[in-house]
Write an enzyme that holds these catalytic residues in place. Structure first.
Site, PDB file in Angstrom:
ATOM      1  N   GLU A  11       1.363  -0.192  -4.980  1.00 16.08           N
ATOM      2  CA  GLU A  11       0.414   0.870  -5.323  1.00 16.08           C
ATOM      3  C   GLU A  11       1.169   2.190  -5.362  1.00 16.08           C
ATOM      4  O   GLU A  11       1.787   2.591  -4.368  1.00 16.08           O
ATOM      5  CB  GLU A  11      -0.692   0.954  -4.268  1.00 16.08           C
ATOM      6  CG  GLU A  11      -1.677   2.092  -4.526  1.00 16.08           C
ATOM      7  CD  GLU A  11      -2.462   2.501  -3.295  1.00 16.08           C
ATOM      8  OE1 GLU A  11      -3.670   2.773  -3.416  1.00 16.08           O
ATOM      9  OE2 GLU A  11      -1.865   2.564  -2.196  1.00 16.08           O
ATOM     10  N   ASP A  70       0.826  -1.197   0.000  1.00 14.26           N
ATOM     11  CA  ASP A  70       0.000   0.000   0.000  1.00 14.26           C
ATOM     12  C   ASP A  70       0.866   1.255   0.000  1.00 14.26           C
ATOM     13  O   ASP A  70       1.884   1.319   0.701  1.00 14.26           O
ATOM     14  CB  ASP A  70      -0.891  -0.025   1.255  1.00 14.26           C
ATOM     15  CG  ASP A  70      -1.795   1.176   1.358  1.00 14.26           C
ATOM     16  OD1 ASP A  70      -2.753   1.251   0.573  1.00 14.26           O
ATOM     17  OD2 ASP A  70      -1.558   2.033   2.228  1.00 14.26           O
TER      18      ASP A  70
END
Length: 554
Positions: free
Chosen positions: A270, A204
């Site tokens: 990401e 993330d």
């Protein structure tokens, strides 16, 4: 225990994202859990995907629904326990599925023991594990950095009489990756899950690990960032030169890759940045950092053929350029829907299509996105052609949406529970009232109603992904776009002397097009089930939301 995994399964692979709160509730508390996921794994495997990506299941106060971690090495009781996780991994492997988990390294929860210690004084053993800074002379924050979720990225802490950095919620303090001890601690959390048998990680916000140590002010953006955040968010008005995407991140990603390679595990990062395609290339090049990365560039409101082409071509250019410098081109991963954005059938609806056209549109969008060069992430419910749910303000759960409502309603509309059985209460997701409502419109598209329909979106997904597995050219071949008018998207994939023409009409009206002379010998490919297209003597004809594949033997 160290495992042996088939190498490079991820290159051109298909990953199915599971949002655990909303997938399947096994214990009747209204929230999905690990046991529910394990029960539904045969369904997931039937789609023909390669891996599942499970959004965070770590212990958390759930201020940001698991992306605020209070213990990186335990499962939140809401979802189950470590034994339940181990059972899920074992079941997935039995079904031939890889397990990718969501690892949140850049920040944690303010309830984490590390932060509680760090905030207690300026001289404790973890005093520098987070980003602390003195106020300016007038008491205001150290600089102008903004939070993605609105307002200043700095929060005052009275115990230290300092501000701490939070790029997201104020309850999500950023870890200080300039500290070697922090890097070692985060790598240890990754190793913990590798030892439990996971096959990879989705990292993330992987460009947020480091900040500018001098805390320099961000300049104004030359053009507003419209990809990472929505228009009403002032975050897009800054050029985020100093608060993320720092050069030091490269060395940390190399350490991370060395650890992953010990276990044969894969990674997808990401990347949320003003210049995300360039970063994707940098972070995946050379074979010594991330395996693949995705951005928000196809998660925006522009789903035109020209925009899609622009994004893919720019990434390809960046990959080639960076590969020459770094000794090996990187690899992209495309996503047109996930837990952070409105569902694609609602977001990409420039043609104003009606719900009756959703099934064909969903089929076309899968075929198109699965044919781009790179890997693919599919978000749960896309195989059912679900539209965005309209959640009234009083039922909103997402703090992001509550802050910017009504112009931006947040992420709850794409996070509603999976509809398994249309005739049951709450779509068979739970026996209790779920944490978010199941829209009435979703019940008609429930899994049970599509299982027996050979022409359903669900069965198309199964058939198409099975067909794609046999098409190496679509998984790893080169890509080249062909000039054509909107809304036609036309490109070729080429591998080992074989060329496949991929043609997609992204609009509701029929289109026709004459292929370039070099492609006129193409012959239709069958078995993919897409439909809505014909090819004769180099003349291409596509119905609304139709597409086709054709092969040229070189």
């Amino acid at each position: 225990m160290t495992q042996q995994h088939p190498q490079n399964w991820w290159r051109g692979g298909v990953i199915y994202q599971i949002y655990p709160r909303s997938f399947a509730d096994s214990n009747g508390d209204g929230v999905g859990d690990l046991a529910g996921i394990r029960e539904k794994l045969p369904y997931v495997a039937s789609l023909g995907i390669d891996a599942i990506w499970i959004s965070p299941i770590f212990k958390s106060p759930m201020k940001d629904f698991g992306y605020d971690v209070s213990d990186y090495c335990d499962v939140d009781p809401l979802f189950g326990d470590l034994a339940g996780f181990d059972a899920l991994v074992a079941k997935a492997h039995e079904l031939g599925l890889k397990v990718v988990i969501d690892q949140v390294l850049s920040h944690c929860s303010d309830q984490h023991a590390w932060f509680r210690e760090s905030r207690s004084s300026r001289d404790n053993p973890k005093a520098d594990w987070f980003v602390w800074a003195d106020p300016q002379a007038d008491g205001t924050p150290p600089n102008n950095w903004l939070s993605v979720f609105g307002g200043s990225a700095w929060q005052w802490e009275s115990r230290r009489r300092q501000y701490f950095l939070h790029n997201f919620l104020s309850s999500q303090p950023d870890l200080n990756f300039h500290s070697p001890a922090v890097q070692a601690a985060m790598l240890a959390t990754v190793r913990f899950w590798l030892e439990r048998g996971v096959d990879g990680f989705r990292f993330d916000a992987c460009n947020f690990h480091f900040h500018d140590a001098k805390l320099r002010r961000n300049p104004p953006a030359r053009s507003r960032d419209s990809k990472t955040v929505s228009a009403e968010n002032p975050y897009g008005l800054q050029a985020h030169k100093y608060d993320k995407s720092q050069a030091e991140n490269i060395d940390f990603l190399r350490q991370l890759r060395q650890l992953l390679d010990q276990y044969g595990a894969a990674s997808v990062g990401e990347v949320g940045d003003d210049n995300s395609l360039k970063l994707m290339a940098q972070y995946t090049s050379g074979g010594d950092k991330l395996h693949m990365a995705y951005s928000f560039n196809l998660l925006t409101g522009d789903g035109s053929a020209a925009y899609i082409r622009q994004q893919v071509e720019e990434l390809e250019a960046q990959l080639k350029k960076t590969g020459k410098q770094d000794g090996g081109a990187g690899w992209g991963c495309w996503s047109i829907g996930n837990h952070d954005v409105a569902r694609v059938l609602s977001r990409w609806n420039q043609a104003g299509s009606v719900p009756a056209e959703d099934a064909q549109r969903a089929k076309l969008l899968l075929a198109m996105s699965a044919s781009l060069r790179g890997s693919l992430c599919i978000y749960q419910g896309e195989e059912l052609a679900l539209r965005e749910a309209d959640i009234p303000f009083e039922q909103l759960q997402d703090p992001y949406g509550i802050t910017f409502w009504p112009d931006f309603k947040g992420r709850d509309g794409c996070r509603t529970p999976m509809p398994w059985q249309g005739e049951l209460a709450h779509g068979g997701f739970s026996s209790a009232k779920p944490w978010l409502p199941v829209p009435q419109a979703h019940l008609a598209r429930a899994v049970d109603s599509q299982e027996g329909d050979a022409d359903s979106t669900l069965n198309f997904y199964r058939g198409f992904l099975a067909w794609r597995k046999q098409q190496d050219v679509l998984k790893t071949g080169d890509i080249a776009f062909i000039d054509c008018p909107e809304p036609l998207l036309l490109f070729t994939r080429e591998l080992n002397g074989q060329t496949v023409v991929c043609a997609f009409n992204l609009g509701a009206r029929p289109v026709s097009f004459t292929l370039p002379r070099k492609l006129r010998s193409a012959r239709l490919l069958t078995g993919h089930g897409l439909g809505g297209g014909s090819l004769a003597d180099g003349e291409l004809a596509l119905d609304g939301f139709g597409g086709l594949f054709a092969r040229i033997e070189n």
